[in-house]
Design a protein around this motif. Structure first.
Motif, PDB file in Angstrom:
ATOM      1  N   GLU A  21     -23.148 -22.489   9.579  1.00 44.32           N
ATOM      2  CA  GLU A  21     -24.455 -21.913   9.869  1.00 44.32           C
ATOM      3  C   GLU A  21     -25.164 -22.838  10.854  1.00 44.32           C
ATOM      4  OE1 GLU A  21     -28.551 -20.719   7.503  1.00 44.32           O
ATOM      5  OE2 GLU A  21     -26.875 -21.578   6.392  1.00 44.32           O
ATOM      6  N   LEU A  22     -25.472 -22.313  12.022  1.00 44.53           N
ATOM      7  CA  LEU A  22     -26.147 -23.108  13.052  1.00 44.53           C
ATOM      8  C   LEU A  22     -27.645 -23.081  12.832  1.00 44.53           C
ATOM      9  CD1 LEU A  22     -24.123 -21.978  16.177  1.00 44.53           C
ATOM     10  CD2 LEU A  22     -23.895 -24.105  14.900  1.00 44.53           C
ATOM     11  N   LYS A  23     -28.274 -24.243  12.958  1.00 48.19           N
ATOM     12  CA  LYS A  23     -29.728 -24.356  12.803  1.00 48.19           C
ATOM     13  C   LYS A  23     -30.439 -24.338  14.151  1.00 48.19           C
ATOM     14  CE  LYS A  23     -29.477 -27.074   8.588  1.00 48.19           C
ATOM     15  NZ  LYS A  23     -29.889 -28.334   7.963  1.00 48.19           N
ATOM     16  N   VAL A  24     -29.677 -24.406  15.223  1.00 48.94           N
ATOM     17  CA  VAL A  24     -30.236 -24.376  16.575  1.00 48.94           C
ATOM     18  C   VAL A  24     -29.608 -23.202  17.323  1.00 48.94           C
ATOM     19  CG1 VAL A  24     -30.645 -26.857  16.649  1.00 48.94           C
ATOM     20  CG2 VAL A  24     -28.475 -25.957  17.458  1.00 48.94           C
ATOM     21  N   ASP A  25     -30.318 -22.720  18.334  1.00 45.64           N
ATOM     22  CA  ASP A  25     -29.788 -21.622  19.148  1.00 45.64           C
ATOM     23  C   ASP A  25     -28.756 -22.163  20.129  1.00 45.64           C
ATOM     24  OD1 ASP A  25     -31.309 -19.653  17.965  1.00 45.64           O
ATOM     25  OD2 ASP A  25     -32.989 -19.942  19.357  1.00 45.64           O
ATOM     26  N   MET A  26     -27.601 -21.521  20.130  1.00 47.89           N
ATOM     27  CA  MET A  26     -26.558 -21.839  21.099  1.00 47.89           C
ATOM     28  C   MET A  26     -26.186 -20.544  21.802  1.00 47.89           C
ATOM     29  SD  MET A  26     -23.959 -24.463  19.268  1.00 47.89           S
ATOM     30  CE  MET A  26     -24.540 -25.914  18.435  1.00 47.89           C
ATOM     31  N   PRO A  27     -26.169 -20.554  23.127  1.00 46.57           N
ATOM     32  CA  PRO A  27     -25.855 -19.323  23.856  1.00 46.57           C
ATOM     33  C   PRO A  27     -24.446 -18.820  23.529  1.00 46.57           C
ATOM     34  CG  PRO A  27     -26.111 -21.183  25.358  1.00 46.57           C
ATOM     35  CD  PRO A  27     -26.423 -21.672  23.991  1.00 46.57           C
ATOM     36  N   ASP A  28     -24.328 -17.515  23.397  1.00 51.27           N
ATOM     37  CA  ASP A  28     -23.043 -16.841  23.147  1.00 51.27           C
ATOM     38  C   ASP A  28     -22.372 -17.292  21.852  1.00 51.27           C
ATOM     39  OD1 ASP A  28     -23.339 -15.473  25.569  1.00 51.27           O
ATOM     40  OD2 ASP A  28     -22.391 -17.104  26.671  1.00 51.27           O
ATOM     41  N   PRO A  30     -22.785 -16.840  17.558  1.00 52.73           N
ATOM     42  CA  PRO A  30     -23.555 -16.268  16.438  1.00 52.73           C
ATOM     43  C   PRO A  30     -24.091 -17.365  15.535  1.00 52.73           C
ATOM     44  CG  PRO A  30     -21.201 -15.881  16.147  1.00 52.73           C
ATOM     45  CD  PRO A  30     -21.373 -16.502  17.492  1.00 52.73           C
ATOM     46  N   PRO A  31     -25.219 -17.116  14.850  1.00 53.03           N
ATOM     47  CA  PRO A  31     -25.821 -18.152  13.998  1.00 53.03           C
ATOM     48  C   PRO A  31     -24.951 -18.492  12.777  1.00 53.03           C
ATOM     49  CG  PRO A  31     -27.054 -16.120  13.839  1.00 53.03           C
ATOM     50  CD  PRO A  31     -26.030 -15.921  14.907  1.00 53.03           C
ATOM     51  N   ILE A  32     -24.154 -17.547  12.310  1.00 50.99           N
ATOM     52  CA  ILE A  32     -23.248 -17.802  11.188  1.00 50.99           C
ATOM     53  C   ILE A  32     -21.852 -17.384  11.608  1.00 50.99           C
ATOM     54  CG2 ILE A  32     -22.649 -17.195   8.817  1.00 50.99           C
ATOM     55  CD1 ILE A  32     -25.614 -16.773   8.280  1.00 50.99           C
ATOM     56  N   THR A  33     -20.891 -18.287  11.441  1.00 51.78           N
ATOM     57  CA  THR A  33     -19.509 -18.034  11.825  1.00 51.78           C
ATOM     58  C   THR A  33     -18.594 -18.469  10.689  1.00 51.78           C
ATOM     59  OG1 THR A  33     -20.184 -18.644  14.072  1.00 51.78           O
ATOM     60  CG2 THR A  33     -17.845 -18.357  13.689  1.00 51.78           C
ATOM     61  N   PHE A  34     -17.517 -17.721  10.475  1.00 49.79           N
ATOM     62  CA  PHE A  34     -16.571 -18.021   9.400  1.00 49.79           C
ATOM     63  C   PHE A  34     -15.242 -18.454   9.993  1.00 49.79           C
ATOM     64  CE2 PHE A  34     -19.661 -15.069   7.757  1.00 49.79           C
ATOM     65  CZ  PHE A  34     -20.001 -15.639   6.547  1.00 49.79           C
ATOM     66  N   PHE A  35     -14.612 -19.440   9.327  1.00 48.97           N
ATOM     67  CA  PHE A  35     -13.344 -19.984   9.795  1.00 48.97           C
ATOM     68  C   PHE A  35     -12.371 -20.109   8.622  1.00 48.97           C
ATOM     69  CE2 PHE A  35     -16.587 -21.482  12.692  1.00 48.97           C
ATOM     70  CZ  PHE A  35     -16.014 -21.255  13.933  1.00 48.97           C
ATOM     71  N   GLY A  36     -11.088 -20.097   8.932  1.00 46.47           N
ATOM     72  CA  GLY A  36     -10.060 -20.220   7.906  1.00 46.47           C
ATOM     73  C   GLY A  36      -9.630 -21.648   7.649  1.00 46.47           C
ATOM     74  N   SER A  37     -10.046 -22.585   8.490  1.00 51.68           N
ATOM     75  CA  SER A  37      -9.677 -23.987   8.287  1.00 51.68           C
ATOM     76  C   SER A  37     -10.705 -24.890   8.959  1.00 51.68           C
ATOM     77  CB  SER A  37      -8.290 -24.274   8.875  1.00 51.68           C
ATOM     78  OG  SER A  37      -8.330 -24.192  10.289  1.00 51.68           O
TER      79      SER A  37
END
Length: 120
Positions: A21-28, A30-37
């Motif tokens: 979950e990102l707390k800052v805006d990053m271009p391109d 998403p604020p929440i991203t899921f990963f397998g590892s």
């Protein structure tokens, strides 16, 4: 959250997923991203973006205590799938119908345990 045992991981009964979950805006991004590892997280973001190194993160037990800094929050949790034994066990405890599965091979595998219990 309790960490899965080596036996469970070996049987792939419970898969793990990592949420960033990102707390800052990053271009391109998403604020929440899921990963397998954990490795996939750092391949996607890189060490400098999240201000944590892969080697440090690799040693963390994120299921017990999530990592958090000013840039992001990283949490580990279970990924439940149809073949997950925890779901099958829960449905059996609740005496619910077997899980419908389109693939007959998968349906036989999921429902074999329930049928065996009914025969006894």
């Amino acid at each position: 959250m309790a960490r899965t045992s080596a036996q469970d991981r070996a049987n792939k009964r419970v898969l793990r997923v990592f949420m960033v979950e990102l707390k800052v805006d990053m271009p391109d991004t998403p604020p929440i991203t899921f990963f397998g590892s954990k490795k996939a997280i750092f391949e996607y973001f890189g060490d400098k973006t999240l201000r944590i190194s892969y080697n440090y993160c690799r040693d963390l037990r994120l299921a017990e205590k999530p990592f958090e800094n000013a840039i992001c929050r990283i949490v580990e949790g279970p990924l439940y799938t149809l073949a997950c034994q925890e779901i099958v066990d829960r449905r059996e405890r609740e005496n619910r119908d077997p899980i419908p599965v389109r693939n007959q091979k998968g349906a036989d595998k999921l429902n074999a345990k329930k049928m065996a219990n009914n025969d006894e």
